[in-house]
Design an enzyme around this catalytic site. Structure first.
Site, mmCIF file in Angstrom:
data_model
loop_
_atom_site.group_PDB
_atom_site.id
_atom_site.type_symbol
_atom_site.label_atom_id
_atom_site.label_comp_id
_atom_site.label_asym_id
_atom_site.label_seq_id
_atom_site.Cartn_x
_atom_site.Cartn_y
_atom_site.Cartn_z
ATOM 1 N N LYS A 195 -27.035 16.664 52.972
ATOM 2 C CA LYS A 195 -28.054 16.175 52.016
ATOM 3 C C LYS A 195 -28.921 17.316 51.511
ATOM 4 C CE LYS A 195 -28.493 11.830 54.593
ATOM 5 N NZ LYS A 195 -29.413 11.092 55.465
ATOM 6 N N HIS A 215 -21.855 38.615 68.084
ATOM 7 C CA HIS A 215 -21.324 37.484 68.879
ATOM 8 C C HIS A 215 -21.497 37.871 70.355
ATOM 9 C CE1 HIS A 215 -19.062 34.104 70.097
ATOM 10 N NE2 HIS A 215 -17.947 34.265 69.412
HETATM 11 C C1 NCD Z 1 -14.100 34.882 67.269
HETATM 12 C C2 NCD Z 1 -15.241 34.578 66.329
HETATM 13 O O1 NCD Z 1 -15.538 33.411 66.051
HETATM 14 O O2 NCD Z 1 -15.876 35.543 65.897
HETATM 15 N N1 NCD Z 1 -13.633 33.764 67.960
HETATM 16 C C3 NCD Z 1 -14.244 33.422 69.140
HETATM 17 O O3 NCD Z 1 -15.421 33.140 69.189
HETATM 18 N N2 NCD Z 1 -13.491 33.467 70.238
HETATM 19 C C4 NCD Z 1 -13.021 35.677 66.672
HETATM 20 C C5 NCD Z 1 -12.357 35.236 65.407
HETATM 21 O O4 NCD Z 1 -12.691 34.192 64.825
HETATM 22 O O5 NCD Z 1 -11.467 35.950 64.961
#
Ligand code: NCD
Length: 308
Positions: free
Chosen positions: A86, A135
């Site tokens: 939304k 990450h």
């Molecule tokens: C990775 C990501 O999302 O960055 N995957 C994950 O978290 N295991 C790697 C990827 O998407 O290639």
């Protein structure tokens, strides 16, 4: 060291002592992660999952970690089924969730989104991937895998694939710089590691080697870390087509490799590792994905303050 209420945004925020403590905690929790022991460490805690990008392992291993520790999962579910459709913005969503849960686990396509969320949120935020940025929880499990299956201190590692857009390798390189790692980067020139990261590593005393020859790179390493070309991050699909088949690890290629060589991959893989490799003693990517459970258990218990 104080972990209670800590946000987990970037590996740049972690010292080696902090990382070691997280890995040690995960090791203690492994019997709970694999179902041998039971625990109520997260009893009464509600952990929310906000995933604005696809995920299998990160989302499911967080859920497994929470459930095995007796906590409750509150999931936004599919973005299409929420008020995001939304037009609700991320700031409002965060303010609402902080009223419902004890921590927010966020995956979002925009770089910097987790940092922004942590600045406005009164409950801890865990970055489960912010675009091509960072990450960190993947890095903790990658380090755990190296420590468990190969070695971490002084590890010789070749990192291949999409070093430009791959957030897992951005986070990984910062962490490896704390462990006197010997890092070789292998990628076509279009997918090289961003210059700013190479410069940061240099300032941390790590001189990375760069090559486009995988055969050369695997001669003398403990770990080969393979990544997927991040199709979804290419502004130009034709550019993706040009580089998409640039690298494939096959059992044939590994014939003369160091017998102790371990091959890691954050997964999902597309075609960068031939399924033949799964049957070699080098493959450790499926165990690596399991280690996401004890690592995420450790991170959640530490930031909830239920484990010290
Ligand atoms: C990775 C990501 O999302 O960055 N995957 C994950 O978290 N295991 C790697 C990827 O998407 O290639």
């Amino acid at each position: 060291m104080r972990f209670k209420d800590l946000d987990i945004i970037s590996m740049k925020d972690f010292s080696r002592d902090m990382i070691d403590h997280i890995l040690d905690t995960a090791e203690k929790l492994e019997p709970i992660a694999n179902g041998e022991d039971k625990s109520g460490i997260l009893n009464g805690k509600i952990l929310s999952l906000l995933f604005f990008e696809p995920s299998t392992r990160t989302r499911m291993s967080f859920e497994t970690a929470i459930k095995r520790l007796g906590g409750d999962v509150l999931s936004l579910g599919a973005v299409d089924a929420s008020s995001i459709i939304k037009g609700e913005n991320l700031t409002d969503t965060i303010h609402v969730i902080e009223g419902y849960a004890d921590a927010i686990i966020l995956r979002h396509p925009k770089e910097g989104s987790a940092k922004m969320a942590s600045e406005i949120s009164s409950i801890p935020v865990i970055n489960a991937g912010d675009g091509a940025g960072h990450h960190p929880t993947q890095t903790f499990l990658d380090l755990y895998t190296m420590r468990r299956e190969s070695r971490l201190d002084g590890v010789k590692v070749a990192i291949t694939g999409d070093l430009k857009y791959g957030r897992t390798v951005h986070s990984l390189c910062y962490a490896l710089s704390l462990y006197n790692a010997d890092i070789t980067l292998v990628s076509p020139k279009e997918l090289r590691m961003p210059r700013e990261i190479i410069r940061d590593l240099k300032n941390r005393g790590i001189e990375v080697k760069q090559t486009d020859s995988i055969e050369e790179a695997i001669q003398n390493v403990d770990v080969l870390y393979v990544t997927r070309i991040q199709k979804e991050r290419f502004p130009d699909p034709a550019e993706y087509q040009r580089v998409s088949t640039s690298l494939q690890i096959t059992a044939e290629l590994l014939k003369n490799a160091n017998p102790e060589l371990k091959i890691m991959h954050p997964l999902p893989r597309v075609n960068e590792i031939d399924p033949d490799v799964d049957f070699t003693p080098h493959a450790c990517y499926f165990r690596q994905s399991f280690y996401g459970v004890p690592i995420r258990m450790a991170l959640l218990s530490l930031i909830m303050g239920t484990v010290e």
